[in-house]
Design a protein around this motif. Structure first.
Motif, PDB file in Angstrom:
ATOM      1  N   CYS A 159       0.859  -1.188   0.000  1.00 30.25           N
ATOM      2  CA  CYS A 159       0.000   0.000   0.000  1.00 30.25           C
ATOM      3  C   CYS A 159       0.895   1.237   0.000  1.00 30.25           C
ATOM      4  O   CYS A 159       1.571   1.513   0.986  1.00 30.25           O
ATOM      5  N   HIS A 160       0.916   1.951  -1.119  1.00 29.75           N
ATOM      6  CA  HIS A 160       1.843   3.079  -1.266  1.00 29.75           C
ATOM      7  C   HIS A 160       1.095   4.400  -1.428  1.00 29.75           C
ATOM      8  O   HIS A 160       0.076   4.456  -2.122  1.00 29.75           O
ATOM      9  N   PRO A 161       1.600   5.462  -0.828  1.00 29.11           N
ATOM     10  CA  PRO A 161       0.959   6.773  -0.948  1.00 29.11           C
ATOM     11  C   PRO A 161       0.833   7.199  -2.412  1.00 29.11           C
ATOM     12  O   PRO A 161       1.748   7.001  -3.210  1.00 29.11           O
ATOM     13  N   GLY A 162      -0.317   7.759  -2.740  1.00 30.97           N
ATOM     14  CA  GLY A 162      -0.524   8.304  -4.068  1.00 30.97           C
ATOM     15  C   GLY A 162      -0.764   7.261  -5.152  1.00 30.97           C
ATOM     16  O   GLY A 162      -0.867   7.610  -6.327  1.00 30.97           O
ATOM     17  N   LYS A 163      -0.848   6.008  -4.803  1.00 30.11           N
ATOM     18  CA  LYS A 163      -1.084   4.955  -5.793  1.00 30.11           C
ATOM     19  C   LYS A 163      -2.396   4.257  -5.468  1.00 30.11           C
ATOM     20  O   LYS A 163      -2.851   4.286  -4.332  1.00 30.11           O
ATOM     21  N   ARG A 182      -5.048   1.589  -4.319  1.00 26.66           N
ATOM     22  CA  ARG A 182      -4.963   0.573  -3.282  1.00 26.66           C
ATOM     23  C   ARG A 182      -4.866  -0.810  -3.922  1.00 26.66           C
ATOM     24  O   ARG A 182      -5.392  -1.036  -5.007  1.00 26.66           O
ATOM     25  N   GLY A 240      -2.675   8.386   2.439  1.00 25.27           N
ATOM     26  CA  GLY A 240      -3.233   9.341   1.495  1.00 25.27           C
ATOM     27  C   GLY A 240      -4.060   8.689   0.411  1.00 25.27           C
ATOM     28  O   GLY A 240      -3.583   8.058  -0.462  1.00 25.27           O
ATOM     29  N   ALA A 241      -5.319   8.704   0.437  1.00 22.53           N
ATOM     30  CA  ALA A 241      -6.127   8.143  -0.648  1.00 22.53           C
ATOM     31  C   ALA A 241      -7.374   8.967  -0.769  1.00 22.53           C
ATOM     32  O   ALA A 241      -8.214   8.970   0.029  1.00 22.53           O
TER      33      ALA A 241
END
Length: 194
Positions: A139-143, A145, A193-194
């Motif tokens: 789970c990476h920020p700005g990508k 889910r 961040g999502a």
């Protein structure tokens, strides 16, 4: 506020307010020295740029850190005889001894904490931490889910690596959890961040 946001707030508050002296010493007081010694102990010879990458620090910061470790007799910096532009950083015997001592102190402190928590709660904590880390790895920020399939793959990989390494009493026994509301693309944890 949903339980997810409440959990994130509680986790962040706990991390900010209850940082132990041990954590502060590791991060600030020793200026990253134990981390560098541990990396060199695990990986062997490194270049200063490899140390900088591992520490996520600037080359200037690493140069200062290596100078301090060299003055203490824990590392040497040797110029590569085949390419004088390359410097190799190595642990000295005193550095290896210090790295082992730091690791032993950390393990002793953690064992005391786990003895206070008891075996059942410690095992639950470790299992939950491993699960949390598996989710964090995908789970990476700005990508977007992770999809349910990506979640299953991550947990299958975790189970396989645990079984091979022989970690824990239930290594390799777990399966991917059912995909919940936070696992589909676009949903998820506000912490990332999502």
């Amino acid at each position: 506020m949903g339980f997810e946001q409440e959990a994130v707030t509680s986790l962040m508050t706990c991390m900010r307010r209850k940082r132990s002296k041990m954590q502060r010493d590791m991060v600030r007081g020793n200026h990253g020295e134990p981390f560098v010694l541990h990396e060199l102990m695990l990986r062997g010879t490194m270049t200063p740029s490899q140390v900088a990458d591992a520490l996520c620090a600037s080359s200037g910061r690493v140069s200062t850190l290596l100078s301090a470790l060299e003055k203490k007799g824990f590392v040497t910096r040797d110029v590569d005889p085949d390419d004088r532009r390359v410097v190799h950083v190595n642990l000295t015997p005193a550095g290896r001894e210090k790295a082992h001592a730091d690791l032993d102190e950390m393990r002793d402190a953690m064992c005391w904490i786990f003895s206070q928590m008891g075996e059942r709660r410690t095992r639950e904590f470790v299992d939950l931490l491993e699960e949390f880390a598996t989710y964090m790895s995908i789970c990476h920020p700005g990508k977007p889910r992770p999809t349910p399939e990506e979640v299953r793959e991550a947990f299958a990989e975790r189970a396989g690596s645990g079984a091979e390494a022989g970690e824990g009493p239930a290594a390799g026994a777990e399966t991917a959890p059912e995909a919940g509301p936070g696992t589909e693309s676009g949903g998820g944890c506000p912490m990332f961040g999502a």
